[in-house]
Design a protein around this motif. Sequence first.
Motif, PDB file in Angstrom:
ATOM      1  N   VAL A  12       0.837  -1.202   0.000  1.00 55.88           N
ATOM      2  CA  VAL A  12       0.000   0.000   0.000  1.00 55.88           C
ATOM      3  C   VAL A  12       0.872   1.251   0.000  1.00 55.88           C
ATOM      4  N   ALA A  13       1.933   1.264   0.802  1.00 51.38           N
ATOM      5  CA  ALA A  13       2.820   2.427   0.873  1.00 51.38           C
ATOM      6  C   ALA A  13       3.480   2.696  -0.473  1.00 51.38           C
ATOM      7  N   VAL A  14       4.015   1.646  -1.076  1.00 54.23           N
ATOM      8  CA  VAL A  14       4.678   1.799  -2.375  1.00 54.23           C
ATOM      9  C   VAL A  14       3.701   2.281  -3.424  1.00 54.23           C
ATOM     10  N   ARG A  15       2.531   1.669  -3.464  1.00 53.23           N
ATOM     11  CA  ARG A  15       1.511   2.046  -4.451  1.00 53.23           C
ATOM     12  C   ARG A  15       1.051   3.490  -4.267  1.00 53.23           C
ATOM     13  N   THR A  16       0.901   3.901  -3.011  1.00 55.38           N
ATOM     14  CA  THR A  16       0.445   5.259  -2.720  1.00 55.38           C
ATOM     15  C   THR A  16       1.463   6.292  -3.183  1.00 55.38           C
ATOM     16  N   LYS A  17       2.715   6.071  -2.861  1.00 59.43           N
ATOM     17  CA  LYS A  17       3.755   7.024  -3.247  1.00 59.43           C
ATOM     18  C   LYS A  17       3.867   7.137  -4.760  1.00 59.43           C
ATOM     19  N   ARG A  18       3.727   6.028  -5.445  1.00 61.16           N
ATOM     20  CA  ARG A  18       3.797   6.077  -6.911  1.00 61.16           C
ATOM     21  C   ARG A  18       2.628   6.864  -7.496  1.00 61.16           C
ATOM     22  N   LYS A  19       1.459   6.647  -6.933  1.00 62.11           N
ATOM     23  CA  LYS A  19       0.278   7.364  -7.425  1.00 62.11           C
ATOM     24  C   LYS A  19       0.417   8.872  -7.203  1.00 62.11           C
ATOM     25  N   VAL A  20       0.875   9.235  -6.003  1.00 59.87           N
ATOM     26  CA  VAL A  20       1.044  10.652  -5.682  1.00 59.87           C
ATOM     27  C   VAL A  20       2.074  11.288  -6.612  1.00 59.87           C
ATOM     28  N   PHE A  21       3.178  10.568  -6.819  1.00 60.62           N
ATOM     29  CA  PHE A  21       4.235  11.090  -7.696  1.00 60.62           C
ATOM     30  C   PHE A  21       3.696  11.320  -9.103  1.00 60.62           C
ATOM     31  N   ARG A  22       3.030  10.323  -9.662  1.00 61.55           N
ATOM     32  CA  ARG A  22       2.554  10.428 -11.038  1.00 61.55           C
ATOM     33  C   ARG A  22       1.476  11.482 -11.203  1.00 61.55           C
ATOM     34  N   ARG A  23       0.698  11.682 -10.158  1.00 63.89           N
ATOM     35  CA  ARG A  23      -0.391  12.652 -10.250  1.00 63.89           C
ATOM     36  C   ARG A  23       0.100  14.094 -10.109  1.00 63.89           C
ATOM     37  N   LEU A  24       1.007  14.328  -9.168  1.00 67.28           N
ATOM     38  CA  LEU A  24       1.354  15.705  -8.808  1.00 67.28           C
ATOM     39  C   LEU A  24       2.670  16.210  -9.387  1.00 67.28           C
ATOM     40  N   MET A  25       3.707  15.382  -9.397  1.00 65.56           N
ATOM     41  CA  MET A  25       5.029  15.882  -9.764  1.00 65.56           C
ATOM     42  C   MET A  25       5.125  16.418 -11.195  1.00 65.56           C
ATOM     43  N   PRO A  26       4.500  15.788 -12.196  1.00 66.64           N
ATOM     44  CA  PRO A  26       4.618  16.349 -13.555  1.00 66.64           C
ATOM     45  C   PRO A  26       4.104  17.781 -13.667  1.00 66.64           C
ATOM     46  N   ILE A  27       2.924  18.079 -13.109  1.00 67.19           N
ATOM     47  CA  ILE A  27       2.367  19.423 -13.238  1.00 67.19           C
ATOM     48  C   ILE A  27       3.155  20.415 -12.387  1.00 67.19           C
ATOM     49  N   ARG A  84      -3.661  28.414   3.930  1.00 66.21           N
ATOM     50  CA  ARG A  84      -5.025  28.612   4.411  1.00 66.21           C
ATOM     51  C   ARG A  84      -6.091  28.319   3.356  1.00 66.21           C
ATOM     52  N   VAL A  85      -5.883  28.782   2.113  1.00 68.33           N
ATOM     53  CA  VAL A  85      -6.937  28.647   1.096  1.00 68.33           C
ATOM     54  C   VAL A  85      -6.765  27.402   0.234  1.00 68.33           C
ATOM     55  N   GLY A  86      -5.579  26.778   0.273  1.00 69.96           N
ATOM     56  CA  GLY A  86      -5.360  25.572  -0.513  1.00 69.96           C
ATOM     57  C   GLY A  86      -4.465  25.821  -1.713  1.00 69.96           C
ATOM     58  N   ALA A  87      -3.669  24.809  -2.027  1.00 71.64           N
ATOM     59  CA  ALA A  87      -2.681  24.946  -3.095  1.00 71.64           C
ATOM     60  C   ALA A  87      -3.321  25.076  -4.463  1.00 71.64           C
ATOM     61  N   ARG A  88      -4.423  24.374  -4.699  1.00 73.06           N
ATOM     62  CA  ARG A  88      -5.013  24.359  -6.043  1.00 73.06           C
ATOM     63  C   ARG A  88      -5.386  25.766  -6.495  1.00 73.06           C
ATOM     64  N   ILE A  89      -6.127  26.479  -5.683  1.00 78.74           N
ATOM     65  CA  ILE A  89      -6.568  27.824  -6.054  1.00 78.74           C
ATOM     66  C   ILE A  89      -5.384  28.787  -6.086  1.00 78.74           C
ATOM     67  N   VAL A 199      -4.202  27.128 -15.723  1.00 84.99           N
ATOM     68  CA  VAL A 199      -5.546  26.562 -15.889  1.00 84.99           C
ATOM     69  C   VAL A 199      -5.522  25.056 -15.640  1.00 84.99           C
ATOM     70  N   LEU A 200      -4.508  24.372 -16.160  1.00 83.84           N
ATOM     71  CA  LEU A 200      -4.397  22.925 -15.945  1.00 83.84           C
ATOM     72  C   LEU A 200      -4.215  22.591 -14.466  1.00 83.84           C
ATOM     73  N   SER A 201      -3.472  23.432 -13.748  1.00 80.40           N
ATOM     74  CA  SER A 201      -3.227  23.180 -12.324  1.00 80.40           C
ATOM     75  C   SER A 201      -4.525  23.148 -11.532  1.00 80.40           C
ATOM     76  N   PHE A 202      -5.466  23.994 -11.907  1.00 83.56           N
ATOM     77  CA  PHE A 202      -6.738  24.046 -11.189  1.00 83.56           C
ATOM     78  C   PHE A 202      -7.453  22.697 -11.235  1.00 83.56           C
ATOM     79  N   PHE A 203      -7.310  21.981 -12.347  1.00 85.31           N
ATOM     80  CA  PHE A 203      -8.010  20.708 -12.517  1.00 85.31           C
ATOM     81  C   PHE A 203      -7.188  19.505 -12.056  1.00 85.31           C
ATOM     82  N   LEU A 204      -5.866  19.637 -11.985  1.00 86.47           N
ATOM     83  CA  LEU A 204      -5.018  18.485 -11.694  1.00 86.47           C
ATOM     84  C   LEU A 204      -4.526  18.418 -10.248  1.00 86.47           C
TER      85      LEU A 204
END
Length: 438
Positions: A12-27, A84-89, A199-204
């Motif tokens: 679970v730990a390995v899978r989670t870190k890979r998912k987080v990396f692939r989702r967030l690091m590219p953008i 306070r307001v969140g990274a996405r916005i 604009v892409l950051s808002f959705f990703l």
Amino acid sequence: MVIKIDNVLSDVAVRTKRKVFRRLMPILMLGYIVGYLDRTSISFASQGLSLEFGMNATAFGFAVGIFFLGYVLFEIPSNVLLHRVGARIWITRIMISWGIITVFIGLTTGAAGVYILRFLLGVAEAGFFPGIILYLTYWFPNAVRARMLSVFMLSVSIALATGSLLNGQILQYFDGLLGFSGWRWIFFVGGLLAVILGVLSFFLLTDSPQKARWLDEPERQWLIETLAREGEERAAGRSDHGIWAGLRDKRVILLAVIFFLIQFGNYPLAFWLPQLVKKIGPELSAVQVSLVTAIPYACAAIVLFLMAMRFARRDAQVAHISIPLIFASGAFAVITAFLGQPIIALMAITVATMCVLPATAMFWSLPTHYLTGAAAASGIALINSVGNIAGFVSPYSYGLLRDATGSDSVALAMLGAAVSAAAVILIIWRNKTRDRAS
């Protein structure tokens, strides 16, 4: 559901870190690449600014540096707002606003307009880099954070290497397109890319693991509990964990001074390197200058990648920062002594870049190890703010010394002294810390 891991990571730990990396690091990396391009693109516009607006080395250094005044003034408030307001916005806001201002720099009609817009660009971008550093602490546990910081800092080398190639092509082939000079197109292209990525950051992007619907429940629970446990460990023994805690922490102030010295030696490499290469090889074309300028950053990218692999299973140590800085200091001395010999000078510039950029990446593992929560938001922002004061002082001083002496030698020696001082302070700090622990 609590999933405990000791020496062996669970699936679970390995899978989670890979998912987080692939989702967030590219953008995140793309955003910082474009941000660094927009910040440093003025280095390739220097000749156009000189011809059209009559800017000498001192004026150019001021135009480079005034960006950091706006950046520093608004960095801590920006990072606290992100918390306070969140990274996405907030990251979306940062990228779109700096993209628009970058486009307007390309439309300016005089030196005063460049100064004003560069200051506003710093205001717009304020908080982006420390915000990302803070954001990474929301998603990656201590065991892999140094590695993620190294991977993220690859963005700087990639930006400067690819930016050199891209800007060289724009200068040569976009010149005169739609009636605009090539140097203006550098800002048009960079600004448009920033708006698109904003604009892409808002959705990703996702503000926190608690909101990550793209993680399975066991993955999300493991990440939340692991990060919460580490946060409690960092906060143990502290009575104040708020915004002011990060600003009052003596370690934060010392790290801010160290980062100032590192950045003092780092920033002129980014802003003055194209001119330095042109001076070393005056017969080189714009495209050739861009190719040569890309070499040090391509080599630094390789070093950063290898360091990321090296720290896959352990934290960065002070030695991993101080030793590269000592080598960088020696490289600056070689550049100063052999500035008239192109091959030796370029090799020394490459070594300096290969040492300073990885040391900068490893540096950020230190404050994230000590700080958490709102204290991390303010402390990281303070360190980066003080460091970025060097972004004004160093390029401007470089320009002043260059105009005053007619040579780059004294200015380069100044950079070597700064990174050497940073290494010495780090080593003294490490030794005192060990003495207290023993």
